[in-house]
Design a protein around this motif. Structure first.
Motif, PDB file in Angstrom:
ATOM      1  N   SER A 144      73.412  36.348  93.967  1.00 13.71           N
ATOM      2  CA  SER A 144      73.006  36.567  93.568  1.00 13.71           C
ATOM      3  C   SER A 144      72.872  38.756  93.967  1.00 13.71           C
ATOM      4  N   ARG A 145      72.957  39.281  93.553  1.00 18.25           N
ATOM      5  CA  ARG A 145      72.681  40.585  94.004  1.00 18.25           C
ATOM      6  C   ARG A 145      71.242  41.327  93.487  1.00 18.25           C
ATOM      7  N   LEU A 146      70.803  40.018  92.654  1.00 15.67           N
ATOM      8  CA  LEU A 146      69.195  40.549  92.713  1.00 15.67           C
ATOM      9  C   LEU A 146      68.772  39.453  91.919  1.00 15.67           C
ATOM     10  N   VAL A 147      67.741  39.413  92.614  1.00 15.44           N
ATOM     11  CA  VAL A 147      66.620  38.516  92.017  1.00 15.44           C
ATOM     12  C   VAL A 147      64.817  39.176  91.406  1.00 15.44           C
ATOM     13  N   LEU A 175      65.428  39.364  95.708  1.00 19.77           N
ATOM     14  CA  LEU A 175      66.644  39.348  96.068  1.00 19.77           C
ATOM     15  C   LEU A 175      67.026  40.727  96.394  1.00 19.77           C
ATOM     16  N   PRO A 176      67.577  41.102  96.496  1.00 21.15           N
ATOM     17  CA  PRO A 176      68.494  41.709  97.925  1.00 21.15           C
ATOM     18  C   PRO A 176      66.872  41.893  99.159  1.00 21.15           C
ATOM     19  N   PRO A 218      74.030  38.191  89.162  1.00 23.47           N
ATOM     20  CA  PRO A 218      74.656  37.799  90.293  1.00 23.47           C
ATOM     21  C   PRO A 218      75.922  38.889  90.927  1.00 23.47           C
ATOM     22  N   ARG A 219      76.284  38.751  91.565  1.00 26.77           N
ATOM     23  CA  ARG A 219      76.946  40.078  92.649  1.00 26.77           C
ATOM     24  C   ARG A 219      78.117  39.837  91.577  1.00 26.77           C
ATOM     25  N   GLY A 220      78.663  41.247  91.638  1.00 35.31           N
ATOM     26  CA  GLY A 220      79.891  41.609  90.997  1.00 35.31           C
ATOM     27  C   GLY A 220      79.453  41.841  89.451  1.00 35.31           C
ATOM     28  N   LEU A 251      73.023  30.147 103.480  1.00 38.37           N
ATOM     29  CA  LEU A 251      74.647  29.654 102.469  1.00 38.37           C
ATOM     30  C   LEU A 251      75.657  31.141 102.660  1.00 38.37           C
ATOM     31  N   THR A 252      76.910  31.199 102.540  1.00 42.70           N
ATOM     32  CA  THR A 252      77.292  32.583 102.219  1.00 42.70           C
ATOM     33  C   THR A 252      78.222  32.034 100.647  1.00 42.70           C
ATOM     34  N   CYS A 253      78.130  33.321  99.723  1.00 44.23           N
ATOM     35  CA  CYS A 253      78.855  33.417  98.484  1.00 44.23           C
ATOM     36  C   CYS A 253      80.563  32.730  98.271  1.00 44.23           C
ATOM     37  N   GLY A 254      80.878  31.121  97.804  1.00 42.48           N
ATOM     38  CA  GLY A 254      81.600  31.735  97.632  1.00 42.48           C
ATOM     39  C   GLY A 254      81.658  29.598  97.604  1.00 42.48           C
TER      40      GLY A 254
END
Length: 254
Positions: A144-147, A175-176, A218-220, A251-254
């Motif tokens: 996520s890019r923002l929560v 987040l962030p 979400p990111r992007g 964790l890393t996003c993937g």
């Protein structure tokens, strides 16, 4: 609204299993609502157990094929009847659980319901990303890019459409995670305190200016894929987010 004692919510205390706050046993109203919530949760657990038991039952073994000359009726209708009965039990139990959960979340019959959570929060889509990751989970947060929580300061319908332009004033950002830096230091990457999103009214039906809101982006992406409106809805999601943040950091996003 659920009864509170020294900032502790009776319903949430029962859901999370946390110990009662000091002095709560002398608070008759708080203690009564806490006991009622525990009883409701016990019924819900029992119904969930019925669903799990019904779904775990193996289907009956297929009967041996009858000789071609046999005129006896095939046992298939009996097997189908059993399957229908089993399915009916699971559906009935599930319906009972959902009805009970809806009653519990609306206040358990112990007080007035939060109008915001009924009008908008209760119908806010619990959406997830394309991978089916549940909101508030560590995997969701890692991607996520923002929560953040905020207040809807303006809700405007775009002329001739079913689209809403919603302005949020952020009050709590999960987040962030921004390190402590001086306000003049732009490297903190702190998100703007005011966020504007454009969504279809069906995503957040009944939302009004002044409503508390929790969103996940979400990111992007430019727009949230999750909305919770109303304090009762937000409280449940907040508990999941705060519990998952430590794991999400690893964790890393993937």
């Amino acid at each position: 609204m659920s009864t509170e004692h020294d900032g502790a919510d009776a319903l949430m205390t029962a859901i999370t299993g946390e110990p009662l706050p000091p002095g709560a046993r002398e608070d008759a109203a708080f203690l009564a609502e806490h006991r009622a919530a525990e009883a409701d949760l016990a019924v819900l657990r029992e119904q969930l157990g019925l669903i799990g038991h019904a779904l775990a039952e193996p289907p009956p073994a297929a009967p041996a094929p009858e000789p071609a000359r046999s005129v006896r009726p095939s046992p298939r209708p009996r097997r189908r009847a059993f399957s229908l009965a089993l399915g009916g039990l699971a559906v009935a139990a599930a319906a009972s659980v959902m009805a009970g959960m809806g009653w519990l979340m609306s206040g358990g019959g112990t007080g007035a319901a939060d109008s915001s959570s009924l009008d908008a929060g209760s119908s806010a889509e619990k959406q997830s990303d394309a991978g089916g990751v549940a909101f508030g989970s560590a995997r969701y947060l890692a991607c996520s890019r923002l929560v953040a929580e905020g207040e809807a300061t303006a809700v405007e319908r775009l002329p001739g459409t079913t689209t809403l332009r919603i302005t949020l004033s952020l009050t709590r950002v999960y987040l962030p995670e921004v390190p402590e830096v001086p306000e003049e230091d732009a490297k903190g990457n702190k998100p703007d305190e005011e966020q504007v999103f454009v969504v279809d009214e069906n995503v957040v039906p009944g939302i009004r200016a002044g409503d508390p809101v929790l969103v996940g982006v979400p990111r992007g992406a430019d727009q949230p894929d999750f909305w919770a409106v109303g304090e009762r809805q937000i409280a449940l999601e907040r508990a999941m987010v705060t519990a998952s943040l430590p794991e999400a950091r690893e964790l890393t996003c993937g």
